[in-house]
Design a protein around this motif. Structure first.
Motif, PDB file in Angstrom:
ATOM      1  N   ALA A 101     116.283  -0.456  -7.071  1.00 39.84           N
ATOM      2  CA  ALA A 101     115.332  -1.259  -7.841  1.00 39.84           C
ATOM      3  C   ALA A 101     116.015  -2.349  -8.655  1.00 39.84           C
ATOM      4  O   ALA A 101     115.471  -3.451  -8.804  1.00 39.84           O
ATOM      5  CB  ALA A 101     114.522  -0.344  -8.762  1.00 39.84           C
ATOM      6  N   HIS A 102     117.217  -2.065  -9.180  1.00 32.20           N
ATOM      7  CA  HIS A 102     117.850  -2.989 -10.126  1.00 32.20           C
ATOM      8  C   HIS A 102     119.143  -3.624  -9.616  1.00 32.20           C
ATOM      9  O   HIS A 102     119.657  -4.544 -10.243  1.00 32.20           O
ATOM     10  CB  HIS A 102     118.147  -2.261 -11.446  1.00 32.20           C
ATOM     11  CG  HIS A 102     116.926  -1.651 -12.070  1.00 32.20           C
ATOM     12  ND1 HIS A 102     115.949  -2.403 -12.694  1.00 32.20           N
ATOM     13  CD2 HIS A 102     116.514  -0.348 -12.168  1.00 32.20           C
ATOM     14  CE1 HIS A 102     114.994  -1.608 -13.143  1.00 32.20           C
ATOM     15  NE2 HIS A 102     115.309  -0.358 -12.837  1.00 32.20           N
ATOM     16  N   TYR A 123     122.953   0.340 -20.154  1.00 33.92           N
ATOM     17  CA  TYR A 123     122.145   0.105 -18.950  1.00 33.92           C
ATOM     18  C   TYR A 123     121.133   1.236 -18.779  1.00 33.92           C
ATOM     19  O   TYR A 123     121.229   2.057 -17.864  1.00 33.92           O
ATOM     20  CB  TYR A 123     123.058   0.025 -17.714  1.00 33.92           C
ATOM     21  CG  TYR A 123     124.235  -0.907 -17.869  1.00 33.92           C
ATOM     22  CD1 TYR A 123     124.059  -2.293 -17.852  1.00 33.92           C
ATOM     23  CD2 TYR A 123     125.528  -0.405 -18.050  1.00 33.92           C
ATOM     24  CE1 TYR A 123     125.126  -3.146 -17.992  1.00 33.92           C
ATOM     25  CE2 TYR A 123     126.609  -1.255 -18.187  1.00 33.92           C
ATOM     26  CZ  TYR A 123     126.404  -2.625 -18.170  1.00 33.92           C
ATOM     27  OH  TYR A 123     127.478  -3.480 -18.310  1.00 33.92           O
ATOM     28  N   LEU A 174     117.491  10.006  -7.831  1.00 31.33           N
ATOM     29  CA  LEU A 174     117.087   9.146  -8.939  1.00 31.33           C
ATOM     30  C   LEU A 174     118.017   7.945  -9.066  1.00 31.33           C
ATOM     31  O   LEU A 174     117.552   6.805  -9.202  1.00 31.33           O
ATOM     32  CB  LEU A 174     117.098   9.939 -10.249  1.00 31.33           C
ATOM     33  CG  LEU A 174     116.902   9.113 -11.529  1.00 31.33           C
ATOM     34  CD1 LEU A 174     115.514   8.487 -11.555  1.00 31.33           C
ATOM     35  CD2 LEU A 174     117.136   9.972 -12.773  1.00 31.33           C
ATOM     36  N   HIS A 175     119.318   8.190  -8.999  1.00 34.15           N
ATOM     37  CA  HIS A 175     120.282   7.097  -9.141  1.00 34.15           C
ATOM     38  C   HIS A 175     120.117   6.080  -8.018  1.00 34.15           C
ATOM     39  O   HIS A 175     120.092   4.859  -8.260  1.00 34.15           O
ATOM     40  CB  HIS A 175     121.704   7.665  -9.139  1.00 34.15           C
ATOM     41  CG  HIS A 175     122.748   6.663  -9.516  1.00 34.15           C
ATOM     42  ND1 HIS A 175     124.092   6.946  -9.523  1.00 34.15           N
ATOM     43  CD2 HIS A 175     122.650   5.352  -9.894  1.00 34.15           C
ATOM     44  CE1 HIS A 175     124.774   5.871  -9.884  1.00 34.15           C
ATOM     45  NE2 HIS A 175     123.917   4.885 -10.113  1.00 34.15           N
ATOM     46  N   HIS A 193     124.666   4.677 -20.526  1.00 32.96           N
ATOM     47  CA  HIS A 193     123.203   4.690 -20.508  1.00 32.96           C
ATOM     48  C   HIS A 193     122.637   3.812 -21.614  1.00 32.96           C
ATOM     49  O   HIS A 193     121.603   3.165 -21.424  1.00 32.96           O
ATOM     50  CB  HIS A 193     122.696   6.127 -20.663  1.00 32.96           C
ATOM     51  CG  HIS A 193     121.210   6.226 -20.777  1.00 32.96           C
ATOM     52  ND1 HIS A 193     120.359   5.992 -19.721  1.00 32.96           N
ATOM     53  CD2 HIS A 193     120.416   6.504 -21.851  1.00 32.96           C
ATOM     54  CE1 HIS A 193     119.106   6.127 -20.130  1.00 32.96           C
ATOM     55  NE2 HIS A 193     119.112   6.443 -21.417  1.00 32.96           N
ATOM     56  N   GLN A 203     118.266   1.451 -17.609  1.00 37.75           N
ATOM     57  CA  GLN A 203     117.420   1.451 -16.418  1.00 37.75           C
ATOM     58  C   GLN A 203     117.966   2.329 -15.285  1.00 37.75           C
ATOM     59  O   GLN A 203     117.234   2.669 -14.355  1.00 37.75           O
ATOM     60  CB  GLN A 203     117.206   0.011 -15.902  1.00 37.75           C
ATOM     61  CG  GLN A 203     118.452  -0.697 -15.389  1.00 37.75           C
ATOM     62  CD  GLN A 203     119.179  -1.462 -16.463  1.00 37.75           C
ATOM     63  OE1 GLN A 203     119.235  -1.040 -17.614  1.00 37.75           O
ATOM     64  NE2 GLN A 203     119.746  -2.613 -16.098  1.00 37.75           N
ATOM     65  N   TYR A 204     119.241   2.723 -15.367  1.00 44.28           N
ATOM     66  CA  TYR A 204     119.839   3.507 -14.274  1.00 44.28           C
ATOM     67  C   TYR A 204     119.789   5.027 -14.510  1.00 44.28           C
ATOM     68  O   TYR A 204     120.041   5.799 -13.589  1.00 44.28           O
ATOM     69  CB  TYR A 204     121.297   3.079 -14.050  1.00 44.28           C
ATOM     70  CG  TYR A 204     121.429   1.659 -13.583  1.00 44.28           C
ATOM     71  CD1 TYR A 204     121.252   1.320 -12.243  1.00 44.28           C
ATOM     72  CD2 TYR A 204     121.714   0.644 -14.484  1.00 44.28           C
ATOM     73  CE1 TYR A 204     121.354   0.003 -11.815  1.00 44.28           C
ATOM     74  CE2 TYR A 204     121.823  -0.673 -14.080  1.00 44.28           C
ATOM     75  CZ  TYR A 204     121.639  -0.990 -12.737  1.00 44.28           C
ATOM     76  OH  TYR A 204     121.743  -2.292 -12.324  1.00 44.28           O
ATOM     77  N   GLY A 205     119.519   5.464 -15.720  1.00 42.64           N
ATOM     78  CA  GLY A 205     119.463   6.896 -15.991  1.00 42.64           C
ATOM     79  C   GLY A 205     120.812   7.588 -15.978  1.00 42.64           C
ATOM     80  O   GLY A 205     120.916   8.755 -15.586  1.00 42.64           O
ATOM     81  N   SER A 247     125.111  -2.502 -11.400  1.00 45.67           N
ATOM     82  CA  SER A 247     125.497  -2.976 -12.730  1.00 45.67           C
ATOM     83  C   SER A 247     127.002  -3.204 -12.753  1.00 45.67           C
ATOM     84  O   SER A 247     127.715  -2.822 -11.812  1.00 45.67           O
ATOM     85  CB  SER A 247     125.130  -1.919 -13.778  1.00 45.67           C
ATOM     86  OG  SER A 247     126.043  -0.826 -13.693  1.00 45.67           O
ATOM     87  N   GLU A 260     117.512   5.489  -6.251  1.00 48.57           N
ATOM     88  CA  GLU A 260     116.235   4.769  -6.425  1.00 48.57           C
ATOM     89  C   GLU A 260     116.381   3.664  -7.460  1.00 48.57           C
ATOM     90  O   GLU A 260     115.934   2.528  -7.248  1.00 48.57           O
ATOM     91  CB  GLU A 260     115.158   5.777  -6.832  1.00 48.57           C
ATOM     92  CG  GLU A 260     113.758   5.177  -6.988  1.00 48.57           C
ATOM     93  CD  GLU A 260     113.477   4.704  -8.406  1.00 48.57           C
ATOM     94  OE1 GLU A 260     112.897   3.617  -8.570  1.00 48.57           O
ATOM     95  OE2 GLU A 260     113.868   5.423  -9.336  1.00 48.57           O
ATOM     96  N   ARG A 261     117.037   3.982  -8.586  1.00 52.18           N
ATOM     97  CA  ARG A 261     117.244   2.980  -9.636  1.00 52.18           C
ATOM     98  C   ARG A 261     118.192   1.876  -9.169  1.00 52.18           C
ATOM     99  O   ARG A 261     118.029   0.708  -9.527  1.00 52.18           O
ATOM    100  CB  ARG A 261     117.791   3.654 -10.889  1.00 52.18           C
ATOM    101  CG  ARG A 261     116.853   4.722 -11.469  1.00 52.18           C
ATOM    102  CD  ARG A 261     115.611   4.110 -12.118  1.00 52.18           C
ATOM    103  NE  ARG A 261     114.698   5.141 -12.584  1.00 52.18           N
ATOM    104  CZ  ARG A 261     114.766   5.738 -13.772  1.00 52.18           C
ATOM    105  NH1 ARG A 261     115.736   5.423 -14.617  1.00 52.18           N
ATOM    106  NH2 ARG A 261     113.886   6.652 -14.115  1.00 52.18           N
TER     107      ARG A 261
END
Length: 222
Positions: A189-190, A167, A182-183, A164, A169-171, A193, A185-186
């Protein structure tokens, strides 16, 4: 006052056990087969019957706070313990099942004291130089497996907290790499990784979508 004796093999019948009182028993378990990111971890533990640890059970049935309390006790009071891992690259190269078996083997081989038998949580055993016996739901039937489950889980959770930091932005500190809403969604979006497992369907599908999008944008027919 009589001292309470802790059963090292709760739920495991005395008859038919694959080991004797002369065996040096180590418990083995893994953490992180299912997530979309991060390494898979395994731990091996040889408990000291003279220094029993109360409250050992399947790590998934313990709170994070309780796992964090038990992990240092296990490391301090066990006769031997070891934690090992297989990287995302290894997982993608040899598949998650084989990577899990390899992490387990690494953990057993890293023990300072060699066991005579390894009790493995689940229904499969890694290839070891010592006898191995699989026990379904063994993390609730053998305290050494419970201890290994706790060490593997806490080590992996700590590794995901470190991911974390790399990175944010991934939570990863919240979902620990599992495929939560949540994962996903991230991830959408990104994009993936370097810590994501490219052989896992949601990540693989996203990479394929990106590839087809690039090809279409360049006028290349798929």
């Amino acid at each position: 006052m009589t001292k309470t004796r802790i059963n090292l093999y709760p739920g495991l019948p005395t008859r038919g056990r694959p080991f004797t009182a002369l065996d040096i028993v180590c418990g083995v378990d893994e953490a992180g087969r299912g997530p979309l990111a991060g390494p898979v971890f395994a731990a091996a533990v040889i408990l000291d019957p003279r220094r029993p640890i109360d409250g050992l059970r399947d790590s998934k049935k313990l709170t994070a706070a309780r796992r964090d309390e038990l992990a240092p006790l296990i490391r301090a009071q066990a006769l031997a313990w070891a934690v090992a891992e297989c990287s995302c690259e290894e997982i993608d190269r040899i598949n998650i099942l084989q990577a899990t078996m390899l992490a387990m083997r690494r953990a057993v081989e890293a023990l300072q004291h060699a066991p005579t038998i390894a009790l493995i949580d689940g229904n499969r055993c890694p290839e070891l130089t010592v006898r191995a016996h699989a026990i379904v739901k063994g993390d609730d039937k053998v305290n050494a497996i419970s201890a290994a489950s706790i060490l593997a889980k806490t080590a992996r959770d700590a590794a995901l907290v470190r991911l974390h930091e790399q990175y944010p932005q991934y939570g990863f500190d919240q979902h620990k790499g599992y495929g939560t809403a949540l994962h996903l969604e991230r991830l959408g979006a990104h994009g993936p990784s370097p810590a994501h497992r490219r052989s896992f369907a949601p990540v693989r599908g996203m990479l394929q979508t990106d590839l087809f999008g690039v090809m279409a944008g360049n006028g290349v027919s798929a």
